[in-house]
Design a protein around this motif. Structure first.
Motif, PDB file in Angstrom:
ATOM      1  N   MET A  82       0.846  -1.187   0.000  1.00  6.38           N
ATOM      2  CA  MET A  82       0.000   0.000   0.000  1.00  6.38           C
ATOM      3  C   MET A  82       0.882   1.237   0.000  1.00  6.38           C
ATOM      4  N   PRO A  83       0.507   2.245  -0.753  1.00  5.40           N
ATOM      5  CA  PRO A  83       1.305   3.471  -0.807  1.00  5.40           C
ATOM      6  C   PRO A  83       1.355   4.153   0.561  1.00  5.40           C
ATOM      7  N   GLY A  84       2.543   4.608   0.924  1.00  8.88           N
ATOM      8  CA  GLY A  84       2.706   5.408   2.133  1.00  8.88           C
ATOM      9  C   GLY A  84       2.838   4.634   3.425  1.00  8.88           C
ATOM     10  N   MET A  85       2.991   3.333   3.364  1.00  4.47           N
ATOM     11  CA  MET A  85       3.082   2.532   4.578  1.00  4.47           C
ATOM     12  C   MET A  85       4.484   2.656   5.185  1.00  4.47           C
ATOM     13  N   ALA A  86       4.535   3.005   6.456  1.00  5.65           N
ATOM     14  CA  ALA A  86       5.805   3.069   7.176  1.00  5.65           C
ATOM     15  C   ALA A  86       6.310   1.645   7.407  1.00  5.65           C
ATOM     16  N   THR A  87       7.615   1.500   7.417  1.00  7.06           N
ATOM     17  CA  THR A  87       8.233   0.199   7.665  1.00  7.06           C
ATOM     18  C   THR A  87       8.361  -0.027   9.177  1.00  7.06           C
ATOM     19  N   PRO A  88       8.564  -1.269   9.594  1.00  6.78           N
ATOM     20  CA  PRO A  88       8.805  -1.520  11.020  1.00  6.78           C
ATOM     21  C   PRO A  88       9.991  -0.710  11.559  1.00  6.78           C
ATOM     22  N   ALA A  89      11.035  -0.555  10.751  1.00  8.49           N
ATOM     23  CA  ALA A  89      12.194   0.231  11.195  1.00  8.49           C
ATOM     24  C   ALA A  89      11.816   1.699  11.408  1.00  8.49           C
ATOM     25  N   GLN A  90      10.974   2.242  10.550  1.00  4.19           N
ATOM     26  CA  GLN A  90      10.538   3.636  10.713  1.00  4.19           C
ATOM     27  C   GLN A  90       9.676   3.793  11.964  1.00  4.19           C
ATOM     28  N   LEU A  91       8.819   2.821  12.230  1.00  8.11           N
ATOM     29  CA  LEU A  91       8.011   2.852  13.456  1.00  8.11           C
ATOM     30  C   LEU A  91       8.899   2.798  14.688  1.00  8.11           C
ATOM     31  N   GLU A  92       9.907   1.936  14.645  1.00  5.89           N
ATOM     32  CA  GLU A  92      10.832   1.816  15.771  1.00  5.89           C
ATOM     33  C   GLU A  92      11.584   3.124  15.992  1.00  5.89           C
ATOM     34  N   LYS A  93      12.062   3.723  14.908  1.00  7.88           N
ATOM     35  CA  LYS A  93      12.777   4.997  15.023  1.00  7.88           C
ATOM     36  C   LYS A  93      11.880   6.071  15.624  1.00  7.88           C
ATOM     37  N   LEU A  94      10.650   6.180  15.158  1.00  2.25           N
ATOM     38  CA  LEU A  94       9.717   7.172  15.692  1.00  2.25           C
ATOM     39  C   LEU A  94       9.522   6.968  17.185  1.00  2.25           C
ATOM     40  N   GLY A  95       9.432   5.717  17.604  1.00  2.00           N
ATOM     41  CA  GLY A  95       9.240   5.400  19.012  1.00  2.00           C
ATOM     42  C   GLY A  95      10.432   5.731  19.889  1.00  2.00           C
ATOM     43  N   GLU A  96      11.573   5.959  19.284  1.00  2.00           N
ATOM     44  CA  GLU A  96      12.783   6.306  20.039  1.00  2.00           C
ATOM     45  C   GLU A  96      12.998   7.811  20.151  1.00  2.00           C
ATOM     46  N   LEU A  97      12.266   8.592  19.378  1.00  2.00           N
ATOM     47  CA  LEU A  97      12.458  10.036  19.342  1.00  2.00           C
ATOM     48  C   LEU A  97      11.501  10.735  20.298  1.00  2.00           C
ATOM     49  N   ASN A  98      11.874  11.960  20.677  1.00  2.00           N
ATOM     50  CA  ASN A  98      11.028  12.787  21.530  1.00  2.00           C
ATOM     51  C   ASN A  98      11.009  14.214  21.000  1.00  2.00           C
ATOM     52  N   GLY A  99      10.014  14.974  21.456  1.00  7.28           N
ATOM     53  CA  GLY A  99       9.962  16.398  21.154  1.00  7.28           C
ATOM     54  C   GLY A  99       9.927  16.698  19.676  1.00  7.28           C
ATOM     55  N   GLU A 100      10.672  17.741  19.298  1.00  2.00           N
ATOM     56  CA  GLU A 100      10.652  18.191  17.908  1.00  2.00           C
ATOM     57  C   GLU A 100      11.150  17.129  16.934  1.00  2.00           C
ATOM     58  N   ALA A 101      12.137  16.331  17.343  1.00  2.00           N
ATOM     59  CA  ALA A 101      12.630  15.268  16.451  1.00  2.00           C
ATOM     60  C   ALA A 101      11.516  14.263  16.149  1.00  2.00           C
ATOM     61  N   ALA A 102      10.715  13.915  17.157  1.00  2.00           N
ATOM     62  CA  ALA A 102       9.582  13.010  16.944  1.00  2.00           C
ATOM     63  C   ALA A 102       8.531  13.673  16.063  1.00  2.00           C
ATOM     64  N   GLU A 103       8.288  14.946  16.289  1.00  2.00           N
ATOM     65  CA  GLU A 103       7.305  15.675  15.486  1.00  2.00           C
ATOM     66  C   GLU A 103       7.688  15.665  14.012  1.00  2.00           C
ATOM     67  N   ILE A 104       8.952  15.968  13.727  1.00  2.00           N
ATOM     68  CA  ILE A 104       9.423  16.020  12.339  1.00  2.00           C
ATOM     69  C   ILE A 104       9.316  14.652  11.683  1.00  2.00           C
ATOM     70  N   GLU A 105       9.784  13.614  12.383  1.00  2.00           N
ATOM     71  CA  GLU A 105       9.714  12.263  11.807  1.00  2.00           C
ATOM     72  C   GLU A 105       8.260  11.862  11.568  1.00  2.00           C
ATOM     73  N   TYR A 106       7.397  12.145  12.528  1.00  2.00           N
ATOM     74  CA  TYR A 106       5.971  11.827  12.376  1.00  2.00           C
ATOM     75  C   TYR A 106       5.366  12.578  11.195  1.00  2.00           C
ATOM     76  N   LEU A 107       5.620  13.875  11.109  1.00  2.56           N
ATOM     77  CA  LEU A 107       5.038  14.673  10.029  1.00  2.56           C
ATOM     78  C   LEU A 107       5.508  14.166   8.664  1.00  2.56           C
ATOM     79  N   ARG A 108       6.749  13.739   8.584  1.00  2.38           N
ATOM     80  CA  ARG A 108       7.252  13.186   7.321  1.00  2.38           C
ATOM     81  C   ARG A 108       6.601  11.849   7.002  1.00  2.38           C
TER      82      ARG A 108
END
Length: 164
Positions: A82-108
């Motif tokens: 499916m188009p736009g599906m995040a990978t398990p690695a991207q989900l893991e990375k997002l879960g490791e970030l906080n604050g603005e870094a998490a916001e940027i990764e999430y928005l992307r």
């Protein structure tokens, strides 16, 4: 599309818990509620029609073949994701970030996710008969395009942009 919506909710719960920014948290609240509601409607239709959310007899996204709206992510191209599906690695990375870094990764991630969602919803609008399913898909296109504009603005405020 129910699987796509489920991932959108998962991504959004992650960022909601990793930021204190009220604008991001409001966006998260809206996305969680909208996508969970839409997913429930779609699952209800499938149940009513006696269909499984996962079609075992064909490739994922095969239904988009022949629509003018898809971006090439169909079984006919050999890329049935499916188009736009995040990978398990991207989900893991997002879960490791906080604050603005998490916001940027999430928005992307959510920008890519919504672009994929818009492609699928446009395919449904092209292929569906007039009725509730087509109305839902059309509403998804409008809503997600609006959120894409908001997310682009939020990324710009943070000095960055969506991934190409």
């Amino acid at each position: 599309m129910t699987v796509h919506h489920k991932l959108g909710v998962v991504l959004t719960f992650i960022v909601r818990d990793r930021t204190r920014n009220e604008e991001i948290r409001r966006l998260a609240y809206d996305i969680i509620n909208t996508q969970a509601n839409q997913r429930g409607m779609m699952l209800g239709w499938l149940d009513q029609w006696g269909l499984s959310p996962v079609a075992a007899d064909r490739e994922p996204m095969a239904w988009m073949a022949g629509s003018g709206a898809h971006d090439g992510h169909t079984a006919s191209t050999g890329d049935a994701r499916m188009p736009g599906m995040a990978t398990p690695a991207q989900l893991e990375k997002l879960g490791e970030l906080n604050g603005e870094a998490a916001e940027i990764e999430y928005l992307r991630l959510m920008t890519a996710h919504h672009k994929g969602g818009v492609d699928m919803a446009e395919a449904c609008v092209d292929l569906c008969s007039p009725g509730a399913q087509r109305q839902l898909a059309d509403g998804m296109v409008t809503g997600q395009q609006s959120e894409l504009e908001l997310m682009a603005d939020l990324l710009k405020e943070r000095g960055t942009a969506p991934r190409p």
